[in-house]
Design a protein around this motif. Structure first.
Motif, PDB file in Angstrom:
ATOM      1  N   SER A 174      19.841 -15.310  28.079  1.00  0.00           N
ATOM      2  CA  SER A 174      19.306 -16.048  26.905  1.00  0.00           C
ATOM      3  C   SER A 174      19.999 -15.476  25.592  1.00  0.00           C
ATOM      4  CB  SER A 174      17.648 -16.083  26.779  1.00  0.00           C
ATOM      5  OG  SER A 174      17.368 -15.118  26.944  1.00  0.00           O
ATOM      6  N   ASP A 175      20.055 -16.383  24.617  1.00  0.00           N
ATOM      7  CA  ASP A 175      20.520 -15.961  23.450  1.00  0.00           C
ATOM      8  C   ASP A 175      19.682 -15.222  22.699  1.00  0.00           C
ATOM      9  OD1 ASP A 175      20.755 -16.733  20.247  1.00  0.00           O
ATOM     10  OD2 ASP A 175      22.758 -16.844  21.037  1.00  0.00           O
TER      11      ASP A 175
ATOM     12  N   GLU B  78      18.550 -14.915  19.787  1.00  0.00           N
ATOM     13  CA  GLU B  78      17.610 -15.641  18.901  1.00  0.00           C
ATOM     14  C   GLU B  78      16.715 -16.371  19.531  1.00  0.00           C
ATOM     15  OE1 GLU B  78      19.532 -17.924  16.128  1.00  0.00           O
ATOM     16  OE2 GLU B  78      20.790 -16.198  15.155  1.00  0.00           O
ATOM     17  N   ASP B  79      16.951 -16.519  20.941  1.00  0.00           N
ATOM     18  CA  ASP B  79      15.877 -17.692  21.771  1.00  0.00           C
ATOM     19  C   ASP B  79      15.127 -16.630  22.762  1.00  0.00           C
ATOM     20  OD1 ASP B  79      17.020 -19.917  20.684  1.00  0.00           O
ATOM     21  OD2 ASP B  79      18.441 -20.100  22.341  1.00  0.00           O
TER      22      ASP B  79
ATOM     23  N   GLU C 176      17.235 -26.241  27.205  1.00  0.00           N
ATOM     24  CA  GLU C 176      17.677 -25.630  25.803  1.00  0.00           C
ATOM     25  C   GLU C 176      18.139 -24.293  25.718  1.00  0.00           C
ATOM     26  OE1 GLU C 176      16.106 -25.973  21.234  1.00  0.00           O
ATOM     27  OE2 GLU C 176      15.102 -27.082  22.839  1.00  0.00           O
TER      28      GLU C 176
ATOM     29  N   GLU D 210      21.485 -23.758  27.519  1.00  0.00           N
ATOM     30  CA  GLU D 210      22.775 -24.088  26.902  1.00  0.00           C
ATOM     31  C   GLU D 210      23.036 -23.298  25.733  1.00  0.00           C
ATOM     32  OE1 GLU D 210      24.671 -26.846  27.539  1.00  0.00           O
ATOM     33  OE2 GLU D 210      23.394 -27.309  29.258  1.00  0.00           O
ATOM     34  N   ARG D 211      22.329 -22.654  25.206  1.00  0.00           N
ATOM     35  CA  ARG D 211      22.618 -21.505  24.103  1.00  0.00           C
ATOM     36  C   ARG D 211      22.940 -20.314  24.578  1.00  0.00           C
ATOM     37  NH1 ARG D 211      18.637 -24.489  20.330  1.00  0.00           N
ATOM     38  NH2 ARG D 211      17.021 -22.774  20.979  1.00  0.00           N
TER      39      ARG D 211
ATOM     40  N   SER E 291      24.500 -17.159  27.308  1.00  0.00           N
ATOM     41  CA  SER E 291      25.863 -16.676  27.398  1.00  0.00           C
ATOM     42  C   SER E 291      26.013 -16.034  28.954  1.00  0.00           C
ATOM     43  CB  SER E 291      26.194 -15.502  26.583  1.00  0.00           C
ATOM     44  OG  SER E 291      25.322 -14.454  26.556  1.00  0.00           O
TER      45      SER E 291
END
Length: 251
Positions: free
Chosen positions: A184-185, A187-188, A241, A244-245, A247
């Motif tokens: 997960s990103d 920031e998320d 969501e 999608e963000r 990596s």
């Protein structure tokens, strides 16, 4: 008057006193139930009475059956558990084996799946080979949120170790077409670590993580999709969501 109850007692050859003995109440209690159809016994007493009379509950106390039928958004809740560990392992296994389109494991660590589901790696490989999309979204074991969660939980089996266990298990499977893994990103990550979503086609197991508790001590909901924008969609859209963000995990 509850004429259905009186008729069932007559058919079973039970007087109020004899039915009271079978159910474990007083004869006066049975008389009151006979006199007023609006009076509904507790669930256990209803079950005992229906067993003694040999009839279904819907025949004698139909309103109690109607009251148990879920309507609206609640009907997507198949079951709730106060702890994730209280959900039987059979549920995890059956949902995984039953999925044909979508297996999405969006827990922050996911490590427990290999001990929860028999032959998990082999099942994943077989599902992916049959065209099922298989995805894992995990947190970054080196991330700041991971380190913060480790301090909050303060347990021997750290969050980063649990994530690495998952990555090692997936690496042992070798290249598998149809299997995707992402971090997960950063920031998320704070949103990811607080809510685990595991999707099996139109079913989902969802765990909101409470305070400093580890995943197996947090509650779990079993959801089944029944409508657009219901609880199932809300939780799975959250996971999508994050995906999608996210990596790709470095090789």
């Amino acid at each position: 008057m509850n004429t259905a109850l009186r008729s069932a007692m007559a058919s079973a050859g039970l007087s109020p006193r004899r039915l009271a003995v079978r159910v474990g109440v007083t004869g006066k209690t049975v008389e009151r139930r006979l006199a007023d159809a609006e009076l509904t016994p507790h669930a256990r007493k209803r079950e005992d009475a229906c067993r003694a009379l040999g009839v279904g509950e819907e025949m004698i106390w139909p309103q109690s059956v109607k009251d148990r039928v879920k309507t609206g958004h609640d009907r997507e809740v198949v079951h709730s558990y106060p702890y994730r560990s209280a959900c039987p392992s059979d549920v995890w296994g059956e949902l995984t084996r039953g999925a044909s389109r979508e297996l999405f494991f969006a827990g922050y660590t996911n490590y427990f799946l290999w001990s929860q589901i028999p032959a998990f790696s082999e099942t994943l490989r077989r599902k992916a080979g049959a065209g099922c999309r298989v995805r894992f979204l995990v947190g970054d074991p080196e991330g700041a949120v991971t380190r913060g969660r480790e301090r909050a939980e303060n347990v021997a089996l750290s969050v980063s170790t649990r994530i690495r266990t998952t990555l090692e298990q997936l690496e042992r499977m070798g290249p598998v077409d149809g299997l995707e893994v992402r971090f997960s990103d950063p920031e998320d990550a704070v949103y990811h670590v607080g809510l685990s979503v595991f999707r099996f086609d139109d079913d989902a197991l969802v765990t909101p993580h409470l305070a400093r508790l580890v995943g197996h001590d947090s509650p779990l909901l079993h959801l089944h999709r029944q409508e657009d924008s219901g609880m199932f969609d809300r939780f799975t859209e959250h996971a999508e969501e994050l995906w999608e963000r996210g990596s790709r995990v470095p090789a």
